[in-house]
Scaffold this motif. Structure first.
Motif, PDB file in Angstrom:
ATOM      1  N   ILE A 199      -4.387   3.313   3.524  1.00 22.28           N
ATOM      2  CA  ILE A 199      -4.529   1.752   3.461  1.00 22.28           C
ATOM      3  C   ILE A 199      -3.385   1.240   4.466  1.00 22.28           C
ATOM      4  CG2 ILE A 199      -4.483  -0.178   2.125  1.00 22.28           C
ATOM      5  CD1 ILE A 199      -5.938   0.959   0.032  1.00 22.28           C
ATOM      6  N   SER A 223      -9.945   5.282   1.394  1.00 20.98           N
ATOM      7  CA  SER A 223      -8.995   4.115   1.539  1.00 20.98           C
ATOM      8  C   SER A 223      -8.770   3.761   2.828  1.00 20.98           C
ATOM      9  CB  SER A 223      -7.689   4.648   1.023  1.00 20.98           C
ATOM     10  OG  SER A 223      -7.545   5.089  -0.349  1.00 20.98           O
ATOM     11  N   ASP A 263      -7.038  -0.976  -3.394  1.00 16.42           N
ATOM     12  CA  ASP A 263      -6.644   0.547  -3.713  1.00 16.42           C
ATOM     13  C   ASP A 263      -7.770   0.814  -4.784  1.00 16.42           C
ATOM     14  OD1 ASP A 263      -5.375   3.108  -3.652  1.00 16.42           O
ATOM     15  OD2 ASP A 263      -4.551   2.241  -5.581  1.00 16.42           O
ATOM     16  N   GLN A 319     -11.007   3.227  -5.375  1.00 13.30           N
ATOM     17  CA  GLN A 319     -11.003   4.494  -6.244  1.00 13.30           C
ATOM     18  C   GLN A 319     -12.451   4.093  -7.262  1.00 13.30           C
ATOM     19  OE1 GLN A 319      -7.532   4.533  -8.844  1.00 13.30           O
ATOM     20  NE2 GLN A 319      -6.166   4.634  -7.080  1.00 13.30           N
ATOM     21  N   SER A 378      -3.474  -5.374  -1.345  1.00  6.26           N
ATOM     22  CA  SER A 378      -3.629  -3.910  -1.422  1.00  6.26           C
ATOM     23  C   SER A 378      -3.723  -3.330  -2.944  1.00  6.26           C
ATOM     24  CB  SER A 378      -1.910  -3.363  -1.009  1.00  6.26           C
ATOM     25  OG  SER A 378      -1.810  -3.992   0.404  1.00  6.26           O
ATOM     26  N   ALA A 391       0.852  -1.264   0.186  1.00  2.00           N
ATOM     27  CA  ALA A 391      -0.033   0.216   0.104  1.00  2.00           C
ATOM     28  C   ALA A 391       0.853   1.169  -0.042  1.00  2.00           C
ATOM     29  CB  ALA A 391      -0.898   0.051   1.341  1.00  2.00           C
ATOM     30  N   ASN A 410      -0.273   4.794  -1.031  1.00  4.71           N
ATOM     31  CA  ASN A 410      -1.577   4.899  -0.428  1.00  4.71           C
ATOM     32  C   ASN A 410      -1.270   4.535   1.103  1.00  4.71           C
ATOM     33  OD1 ASN A 410      -4.404   4.652   0.577  1.00  4.71           O
ATOM     34  ND2 ASN A 410      -5.005   4.007  -1.456  1.00  4.71           N
TER      35      ASN A 410
END
Length: 328
Positions: A66, A209, A199, A203, A195, A58, A63
């Motif tokens: 996450i 997230s 993600d 989105q 992961s 992640a 991100n």
């Protein structure tokens, strides 16, 4: 297609993590690594490997929400597992098997989480070689806590207290080492897929997230703990069921250090969303409830009151999940 890949990665992670735990148990027995410190590190490390791989991936896909929410979400889900299993097997009174080592581990986890919650709320921004000073202190707190627990003479009961499991007798040390390495590699790939697809789900759906990490991914990566706890209860080893959950939660906190070391955007806790703080506070509340529950049931309270603490933990878990979603 995204959801299919997510579910497939979750199933692979669960099945492989169970095998990983078996190999870890064999290695611990055959190499005489028994004892509280080695047992907690080996078994908790094995069942926490999915959280490690998903969080690192992640961060690599930029991100951090996450990555961090997966850690706190996994600890939330782990405590929910302990309460749910205790409630389901309420006639066995699982929490009465807790001893001072479990309480010490739970208290250590509480303080580690509390420190990180304060840092999220008031990020100091200090770092050493790109790693937040709070993460170095976190590792120091973990080491000091584990040394204290070890020196206090407490211990965790091995998975098979009276006699080894038959399948363990059939596995050689060489086979266990090779199997552990292969299983770890598979989990590395499956955890990475979790992961990436998580993600993509965030989105595609517009869900934050933080919620995806704390609820979906955390739930998937915590399923190995669920299997381990159920197996331990079926073997009437309630001490191991409690120890695995509390030990994994403490070990999971160290993943924050790894995340911070990999993340290049500064101290990672300074960039996460408020939903992550909600997850951390949820862990604190559930951890406190579990500590209180252990203390209450060990005072031989009436049978009618036994299930109340676990039911309260389950209720707070869902309230925490709703809070995470609301702050997202």
């Amino acid at each position: 297609m995204i959801y299919f890949l997510f579910v497939a990665a979750a199933l692979i992670t669960v099945v492989t993590a169970v095998k990983l735990s078996t190999y870890a148990d064999v290695i611990g027995e055959r190499t005489k690594l028994g004892g509280m410190m080695a047992g907690v590190l080996l078994l908790a490390g094995a069942t926490s490997l999915p959280e490690v791989t998903t969080s690192i991936t992640a961060v690599l896909v930029d991100n951090p929400d996450i990555a961090v929410s997966n850690v706190f979400g996994s600890n939330l889900f782990n405590l929910f597992i302990l309460a749910a299993v205790d409630l389901f097997y309420r006639k066995r009174r699982i929490l009465q098997a807790a001893d001072t080592s479990h309480l010490s581990t739970a208290v250590l986890g509480f303080f580690m989480t509390a420190c990180m919650a304060v840092v999220i709320l008031f990020p100091p921004g200090w770092s050493i070689f790109g790693i937040g000073l709070e993460m170095i202190l976190l590792v120091g707190l973990y080491i000091a806590g584990m040394v204290f627990i070890s020196r206090s003479g407490t211990h965790l009961t091995p998975l098979s207290a009276d006699e080894p499991e038959p399948q363990h007798n059939a596995i050689s040390l060489r086979h266990a080492k090779r199997g552990f390495a292969v299983a770890a590699a598979i989990i590395l790939a499956a955890g990475s897929a979790l992961s990436v697809t998580g993600d993509m789900i965030a989105q595609a759906t517009g869900i934050s997230s933080s919620f995806v990490g704390a609820f979906l991914i955390a739930g998937a990566t915590s399923l190995p703990e669920l299997v381990t706890v159920i197996v331990s209860v079926q073997l009437a080893n309630h001490s191991m069921a409690i120890g695995n959950i509390l030990g994994s939660n403490v070990f999971n906190m160290l993943i924050l250090f790894i995340i911070d070391a990999v993340y290049r955007g500064g101290p990672v806790l300074s960039v996460v969303s408020p939903a992550v703080l909600a997850a951390a506070v949820g862990v604190l509340i559930l951890n406190a409830l579990v500590i209180a529950a252990v203390m209450i049931v060990n005072r031989k309270k009436p049978a009618a009151m036994y299930s109340l603490p676990s039911a309260l933990v389950i209720l707070v878990y869902f309230l925490s999940s709703y809070a995470i979603f609301s702050f997202s």
